[in-house]
Enzyme design. Structure first.
Site, PDB file in Angstrom:
ATOM      1  N   HIS B  12     -28.413  -0.286 -33.393  1.00 23.99           N
ATOM      2  CA  HIS B  12     -29.270   0.438 -32.475  1.00 23.99           C
ATOM      3  C   HIS B  12     -30.636   0.647 -33.462  1.00 23.99           C
ATOM      4  O   HIS B  12     -31.174   1.622 -33.224  1.00 23.99           O
ATOM      5  CB  HIS B  12     -28.571   1.683 -32.373  1.00 23.99           C
ATOM      6  CG  HIS B  12     -28.073   2.584 -33.694  1.00 23.99           C
ATOM      7  ND1 HIS B  12     -27.030   3.642 -33.543  1.00 23.99           N
ATOM      8  CD2 HIS B  12     -28.518   2.694 -34.607  1.00 23.99           C
ATOM      9  CE1 HIS B  12     -26.981   4.256 -34.546  1.00 23.99           C
ATOM     10  NE2 HIS B  12     -27.804   3.753 -35.535  1.00 23.99           N
ATOM     11  N   HIS B  59     -29.903  10.863 -36.163  1.00 18.78           N
ATOM     12  CA  HIS B  59     -30.605  10.594 -37.564  1.00 18.78           C
ATOM     13  C   HIS B  59     -31.511  11.621 -37.664  1.00 18.78           C
ATOM     14  O   HIS B  59     -32.738  11.493 -37.668  1.00 18.78           O
ATOM     15  CB  HIS B  59     -31.248   9.072 -37.478  1.00 18.78           C
ATOM     16  CG  HIS B  59     -30.576   7.993 -36.976  1.00 18.78           C
ATOM     17  ND1 HIS B  59     -30.154   7.980 -35.825  1.00 18.78           N
ATOM     18  CD2 HIS B  59     -30.278   6.822 -37.716  1.00 18.78           C
ATOM     19  CE1 HIS B  59     -29.490   6.584 -35.634  1.00 18.78           C
ATOM     20  NE2 HIS B  59     -29.531   6.020 -36.850  1.00 18.78           N
ATOM     21  N   HIS B 193     -27.672  -3.024 -43.821  1.00 20.05           N
ATOM     22  CA  HIS B 193     -29.131  -2.742 -43.918  1.00 20.05           C
ATOM     23  C   HIS B 193     -29.121  -1.614 -45.072  1.00 20.05           C
ATOM     24  O   HIS B 193     -28.372  -0.835 -44.909  1.00 20.05           O
ATOM     25  CB  HIS B 193     -29.966  -2.220 -42.519  1.00 20.05           C
ATOM     26  CG  HIS B 193     -29.313  -0.921 -41.753  1.00 20.05           C
ATOM     27  ND1 HIS B 193     -27.766  -0.914 -41.580  1.00 20.05           N
ATOM     28  CD2 HIS B 193     -30.073   0.124 -41.581  1.00 20.05           C
ATOM     29  CE1 HIS B 193     -27.702   0.119 -40.714  1.00 20.05           C
ATOM     30  NE2 HIS B 193     -28.974   0.765 -40.545  1.00 20.05           N
ATOM     31  N   GLU B 240     -22.638   2.976 -41.232  1.00 20.87           N
ATOM     32  CA  GLU B 240     -22.823   3.123 -39.947  1.00 20.87           C
ATOM     33  C   GLU B 240     -21.672   2.400 -39.096  1.00 20.87           C
ATOM     34  O   GLU B 240     -21.347   2.868 -37.962  1.00 20.87           O
ATOM     35  CB  GLU B 240     -24.111   2.973 -39.114  1.00 20.87           C
ATOM     36  CG  GLU B 240     -25.243   4.007 -39.466  1.00 20.87           C
ATOM     37  CD  GLU B 240     -26.797   3.775 -38.937  1.00 20.87           C
ATOM     38  OE1 GLU B 240     -27.296   4.495 -38.596  1.00 20.87           O
ATOM     39  OE2 GLU B 240     -26.728   2.439 -38.188  1.00 20.87           O
TER      40      GLU B 240
HETATM   41 FE   LIG Z   1     -28.709   4.229 -37.440  1.00 16.81          FE
END
Ligand SMILES: [Fe+3]
Ligand SMILES: [Fe+3]
Lengths: 140, 280, 280, 140
Positions: B12, B59, B193, B240
């Protein structure tokens, strides 16, 4: 009937492991507590009126928050590695990237030893390999 | 009875939302990313789900340092896109399904999950970007959405095992809802990431693909991966992916893969996307 | 290492706070209520606990309809008494113990409890009345407090079994905290009372005493009482007693009763109070 | 490893039982949703400035909230049984008792068939017996 978790739950060992990753500050409770007001400052930039006030007078806006002179200096310098060391979290500080109108990846690149074009090229080439940066103590 | 018909996994990354909103989604950089969603956009048009249970993380948008729920389920009527620092995304408001959401919330508490019920909040890119990827440029989202926000920001996030078990409990709750609804569950975030520090930009193509492989079939070994492995192998934000396990757990013992897509990079991130069907 | 040395149960009727604050606590009505706490006030002076984990429920004070956490643990530095409609109580601010609170919160999430972490909130009579009952009129509370707020307002509250299990997990977490601290856990609320509708004023002396009996010794049968039994037998607000099970669960297999007090009525409520010690 | 709760979790049976208690409205999701803004109104009385505004003009203050005419009427009449039927919750409405300066038990007594002095005496005598008010369908 006694409930037990699926894995060992020694929080001390768990937290020690989190500090064993090269070039990484995991957002633990210790960092969350240290960076509390610093992160709340960053989050305040979600309101356009706050962004405008911050842009008009960064120093004055920072002085409204219960954060250390060192942290204020790091914000003014956009020194994100210093901010991480002071308990800053990247999701909170992404509001500052956005306020500055800078791309997320470019802001992130400033924390590495690469200029932005080189970092961008590294990503296009497949990113940074995990080889050698998995564990400090295991040197792998 | 409501039917849980499919699971969708997707990254996302905020930049996917930007590319979509600025109509750059077919340029040289974004073309290969968005092409991997073409199959799914067509498939969603045929599937016509009524409701999506959308597992994502906030977030630092709806929740700040004052309150940090591990599992928060949105039982409200509607949710606005959050202003994450550059103004809210110009996408439709998200319409909830309070009947099903409250049914799931109540069932989960009886099932001994310690849910936080949220009736009012804004939703950030974690929720709206997957909607854009799956439905494209629309005047209204073609589904009702039940936001399920998972803490993956402040450590510890929930264990992979707990996420998987939550998915299993969600499936039981959906199956006991009396209205005939076509329900999908989406797990979002990831894949590898790292957005911080000198190690930023880490990508682990081999590990990500091992994880994608593990979502298919009848193995549940992924639920036992400890947090430290996500961190070491997939970067500090790769955690995540535990949210994908909620989706996977909800699909039952065995899954079949309908579609799979993997691309590096989008911004700092490896994009992963998969469509799964539960197998009886 | 931190030591969980005792458990305290007590009702937290707002009127007890009023009687205390207005110094009516030795009149004909309140005298018999407060007399049952004299033993405990003396005992607490001798025990000198460093920290109390104070299990209570928020009565629509810190949490409104917007957000309803099942289990919220206070990790903040301090908490102010809430204004519940007649101005805040003139009692000291509550000082937290963030080191231990965060340790417990982190441990509980790893132990697969889906905690909500709260850093800023006001605390209502559910938390401040037990402090007054146990410590009397003081310039500063003689302990640090970790608030543990349980949803017992919006149905379903957590099951008795889940509460008991949470107590067991809290005990494990306290035992792994490296600092030498004398820690107590308090369960508050109850006993039988109903504050609403034509059935208001319900009191069940026999059931309440069965419940008090069940907290002592090595049986864990109380954890299996379903919500409907609390409602039928002890009134709609008697459900608060599930919070006592968190305290009981934390004390381990066997308990010994040091002190017991029961009185009807205070306002609409049966007052129950008990001091328990874990038995090795 | 599959997690299962300690008791049956059929939410429909669970909720049906909650409606089987004489003279009692359990605060279920259905009531929480129906009474959402009504309860938020009541909670707003935690602020002294809101209490002052409400006292000065009850009707005008109520008109600021997304609540039905029926609910406004019940608030103005302090008809707490009606408010319960409209999704009101007693912990939220205790802020209204306090704003009115009325004792909690006295406000509660208005929902029963007893005048306050009789209710008070019933409590002193040991309260209402659960005998006969445990279950509608089981008549016990
Ligand atoms: Fe995220
Ligand atoms: Fe209470």
């Amino acid at each position: 009937m006694t409930h037990r978790a699926s894995q060992p739950t020694d929080i001390h060992a768990y937290l020690a492991d989190l500090e064993d990753i090269p070039g990484t500050r995991v957002f633990t409770a210790a960092r969350a507590r240290q960076g509390y007001h610093l992160n709340q400052f960053a989050m305040s930039l979600m309101k356009p009126e706050n962004r405008a006030r911050f842009k008009a007078d960064e120093r004055g806006y920072l002085d409204e928050w219960a954060i250390t002179p060192e942290a204020k200096k790091a914000v003014l310098a956009r020194d994100y590695n210093a901010l991480l060391d002071l308990g800053g979290n990247i999701y909170f500080f992404s509001k500052l990237f956005s306020t500055d109108g800078i791309a997320f990846a470019e802001a992130v690149s400033t924390m590495t030893d690469m200029p932005w074009p080189d970092y961008r090229q590294m990503m296009i080439n497949g990113g940074r390999s995990p080889e050698g940066v998995r564990s400090i103590r295991e040197k792998r | 009875m409501a039917r849980l018909t499919a699971g969708v996994a997707s990254s996302h990354v905020p930049l996917m939302g930007v590319a979509h909103d600025q109509k750059k989604d077919r340029d040289d950089y974004f073309g290969p990313i968005f092409a991997g969603y073409d199959w799914t956009r067509q498939w969603e048009k045929e599937q016509k789900p009524d409701v999506v249970i959308l597992v994502y993380n906030d977030h630092a948008s709806a929740f700040d340092m004052k309150i940090i729920p591990t599992f928060a389920i949105g039982c409200g009527e509607h949710y606005k896109p959050a202003d994450e620092g550059w103004g809210p995304r110009a996408v439709p408001d998200v319409i909830g399904h309070p009947d099903l959401a409250w049914h799931i919330a109540q069932s989960l508490v009886l099932d001994e999950f310690d849910m936080t019920i949220v009736n009012e909040m804004d939703v950030d890119h974690g929720l709206t970007v997957p909607l854009s990827m799956m439905f494209g440029d629309v005047a209204e989202w073609p589904v009702k959405v039940i936001p399920l926000a998972v803490n993956v920001v402040t450590y510890p996030p929930p264990t992979g095992n707990r996420c998987w078990a939550l998915g299993e409990a969600i499936a039981r709750a959906v199956a006991s809802f009396p209205e005939d609804l076509n329900v999908q569950i989406w797990g979002t975030g990831g894949m590898s990431h790292q957005l911080q520090g000198p190690r930023a930009g880490l990508i682990n193509r081999a590990w990500d693909n091992m994880f994608l492989d593990g979502l298919v079939g009848d193995s549940d070994h992924l639920r036992h991966i400890p947090h430290i492995e996500y961190l070491r192998e997939t970067g500090s934000e790769g955690i995540e992916m535990v949210m994908w396990l909620i989706m996977r757990g909800a699909l039952g013992k065995t899954t079949r893969c309908l579609h799979r897509h993997y691309h590096v990079p989008c911004s700092n991130t490896a994009i992963g996307h998969m469509v799964l069907e539960p197998q009886p």
